[in-house]
Design a protein around this motif. Sequence first.
Motif, PDB file in Angstrom:
ATOM      1  N   ALA A 369     112.673  54.989 -38.752  1.00 51.16           N
ATOM      2  CA  ALA A 369     113.222  56.286 -38.335  1.00 51.16           C
ATOM      3  C   ALA A 369     112.824  57.390 -39.316  1.00 51.16           C
ATOM      4  O   ALA A 369     112.447  58.497 -38.905  1.00 51.16           O
ATOM      5  N   ARG A 370     112.892  57.096 -40.617  1.00 50.84           N
ATOM      6  CA  ARG A 370     112.506  58.090 -41.628  1.00 50.84           C
ATOM      7  C   ARG A 370     111.015  58.409 -41.528  1.00 50.84           C
ATOM      8  O   ARG A 370     110.609  59.577 -41.629  1.00 50.84           O
ATOM      9  N   PHE A 371     110.227  57.383 -41.335  1.00 50.17           N
ATOM     10  CA  PHE A 371     108.777  57.559 -41.210  1.00 50.17           C
ATOM     11  C   PHE A 371     108.445  58.455 -40.016  1.00 50.17           C
ATOM     12  O   PHE A 371     107.685  59.422 -40.137  1.00 50.17           O
ATOM     13  N   MET A 372     109.018  58.143 -38.860  1.00 53.69           N
ATOM     14  CA  MET A 372     108.705  58.904 -37.655  1.00 53.69           C
ATOM     15  C   MET A 372     109.255  60.323 -37.724  1.00 53.69           C
ATOM     16  O   MET A 372     108.653  61.255 -37.174  1.00 53.69           O
ATOM     17  N   ALA A 373     110.392  60.509 -38.394  1.00 57.06           N
ATOM     18  CA  ALA A 373     110.935  61.859 -38.554  1.00 57.06           C
ATOM     19  C   ALA A 373     110.002  62.725 -39.394  1.00 57.06           C
ATOM     20  O   ALA A 373     109.756  63.896 -39.082  1.00 57.06           O
ATOM     21  N   LYS A 374     109.461  62.134 -40.457  1.00 58.71           N
ATOM     22  CA  LYS A 374     108.527  62.889 -41.294  1.00 58.71           C
ATOM     23  C   LYS A 374     107.250  63.232 -40.509  1.00 58.71           C
ATOM     24  O   LYS A 374     106.770  64.361 -40.554  1.00 58.71           O
ATOM     25  N   GLN A 375     106.742  62.259 -39.776  1.00 57.10           N
ATOM     26  CA  GLN A 375     105.531  62.525 -39.009  1.00 57.10           C
ATOM     27  C   GLN A 375     105.782  63.537 -37.901  1.00 57.10           C
ATOM     28  O   GLN A 375     104.905  64.339 -37.570  1.00 57.10           O
ATOM     29  N   ALA A 376     106.990  63.533 -37.328  1.00 62.26           N
ATOM     30  CA  ALA A 376     107.318  64.518 -36.293  1.00 62.26           C
ATOM     31  C   ALA A 376     107.249  65.932 -36.854  1.00 62.26           C
ATOM     32  O   ALA A 376     106.771  66.857 -36.185  1.00 62.26           O
ATOM     33  N   GLU A 377     107.708  66.110 -38.095  1.00 61.07           N
ATOM     34  CA  GLU A 377     107.619  67.425 -38.733  1.00 61.07           C
ATOM     35  C   GLU A 377     106.159  67.841 -38.917  1.00 61.07           C
ATOM     36  O   GLU A 377     105.786  68.990 -38.660  1.00 61.07           O
ATOM     37  N   ILE A 378     105.337  66.886 -39.376  1.00 59.28           N
ATOM     38  CA  ILE A 378     103.916  67.178 -39.584  1.00 59.28           C
ATOM     39  C   ILE A 378     103.249  67.526 -38.255  1.00 59.28           C
ATOM     40  O   ILE A 378     102.507  68.517 -38.147  1.00 59.28           O
ATOM     41  N   SER A 379     103.529  66.719 -37.241  1.00 55.40           N
ATOM     42  CA  SER A 379     102.928  66.953 -35.931  1.00 55.40           C
ATOM     43  C   SER A 379     103.361  68.289 -35.356  1.00 55.40           C
ATOM     44  O   SER A 379     102.538  69.037 -34.794  1.00 55.40           O
ATOM     45  N   ALA A 380     104.654  68.616 -35.491  1.00 56.29           N
ATOM     46  CA  ALA A 380     105.156  69.883 -34.948  1.00 56.29           C
ATOM     47  C   ALA A 380     104.442  71.070 -35.597  1.00 56.29           C
ATOM     48  O   ALA A 380     104.062  72.033 -34.920  1.00 56.29           O
TER      49      ALA A 380
END
Length: 450
Positions: A369-380
Motif C-alpha cells: 500500500a505504501r509503495f503504490m501510494a508513493k507511485q500514485a503521487e509520482i504518476s499523478a
Amino acid sequence: MSSSAPRVGFVSLGCPKALVDSERILTQLRAEGYAVSSAYQDADLVIVNTCGFIDSATAESLDAIGEALVENGKVIVTGCLGARDDGALIKQAHPNVLAITGPQAYGEVMNLVHQHAPPRHDPFTDLIPAPRLSQFEQKVGVKLTPRHYAYVKISEGCNHRCSFCIIPSMRGDLVSRPIGEVLTEAQNLVNAGVRELLIVSQDTSAYGLDTKYKLDFFGGKPVKTRFKELAEELGQMDAWIRLHYVYPYPHVDDVIPLMAEGLILPYLDIPFQHASPRILKAMKRPASSENVLARIQNWRSMCPDITLRSTFIVGFPGEADDDFNQLLDFLDEAQLDRVGAFAYSPVDGAPANLLANPVPESLKEERLARFMAKQAEISAAKLAAKIGQTMAILIDEVDESGAMGRGAGDAPEIDGVVFLPDITDVHPGDFVEVEITHADEHDLWAVPRE
C-alpha cells in the motif's frame, strides 16, 4: 461452415504470451473446420489454457477448469499449470479432465481434440466448400485482441533462474523464433490493418542469444536474429512497435536511438523487481540500483519522451525495513512512468520459498500500500505535466458517451487510457491528434486538435 462441425469452447487465462498460444490453437481449430462456441452447453468439449505463475493465477485456473467440468464435462487442459509437476495439481483437484498438456503444445492439443471431438463427416454438406476463416483471419490467424493491435511472440522460455520464478520449469530455456518468420508475421499483421504490434516473450532483449544470432532472411536480405536488428526492421513497418518484457542488458541501450528517431515507440517495459542490492541478489537479479539509475538518466538524455514501465515485488523473504526504504528511495529517484507491484507470494517449486525470514502477510500488504501510494503521487505529477500538450492517440473503443484511446506511453490492459468525452465520429484503430485537458494518477482526458 458445415452444420456437422464439432464445437469447441475455449477459456484463455494468463499473460499475453499465453494469449498468443490460445490464438494459435484457435486458428488451427478454425482452419480444420471446427466451430468455436461461446457457451459451455453448446460445445462438444472445452479447452482451458491455464496460468500457473503465482498462487492467485493457479487458483483462477483451477476454478476455470472446475466451472468448465460442471457446465460441460469434457475438458482438455493446456498451458503453464499443466507443466507444473506433470499436472499434479490439476489431477488432484479435477481428476476427470480428459487430458493435460503443458504450454505451446499446439500439436498435442489438436491431437486430443481429434480424439475426443473428431470431425463429423456429412456426405451432403461436406461437399459444399464453406469459409472457415474470415479474410482477416486467413491473413493473420484468429486474434483474441481487437483488430487494430496484436501481440507478436518472438521466443519461448527463459535462461534466467530468478529465485521467485518457476517459468523456466514450465516453458523451458530460451528458444528464439527465426527473425525472418517473426518479421513476416509482423508484416502480414500490418498489411491486414493492425496498427500496433506488441512484442512479447519471457525475455525479449535476449532474443537470438540461443541461436548465436543466426543469420536469416527477410525481404530478400540477410538479417541477424538479434534484439537490435529486430527493432530496426520492425521500425520500418507502418505501425506502432511496443517492446515488452525487456531484461536490462547493456545492449538495450542500442535501441533507444531508434525510439528517439520515431521508428519504434519510446516505451520500455523493464521488470526491475526491486532496488535493494541484498534483495536483488537473493532474487538472482542484477544487483546495482545505482547503475540502473545512471542508465535511466542516459536513456532520458537520448530520448526525453521515453516512457518507462516496470514491475516490483514487495515483501520478498528477508526484506527488512532498510531494503524496503531503498525501494521507496529508488521510486523517488527513478521517477518511473508506469509501475505495477504485487506482494511476494510463494509458488510451489520456487527456490525463494526456502529463504529465511519470510515477511508477515500483514506487513507485505502494508508495504504494498505504501509503495503504490508513493507511485500514485509520482504518476499523478507526471500525467499532470502533460496537460496542454498534444499527442497522437490510437482509438480503442467508441460508444455513445465518447471515445477512449491510448498514447505512445500506454500499453493496452496494463497502463492508462486517454478519454475523449462526447467524441463519437472516430473508430477503433484510428489515430487522432489530441490536446490533453485533464489528468489523474492513472488516466488522461483530451479534446481533438482543431
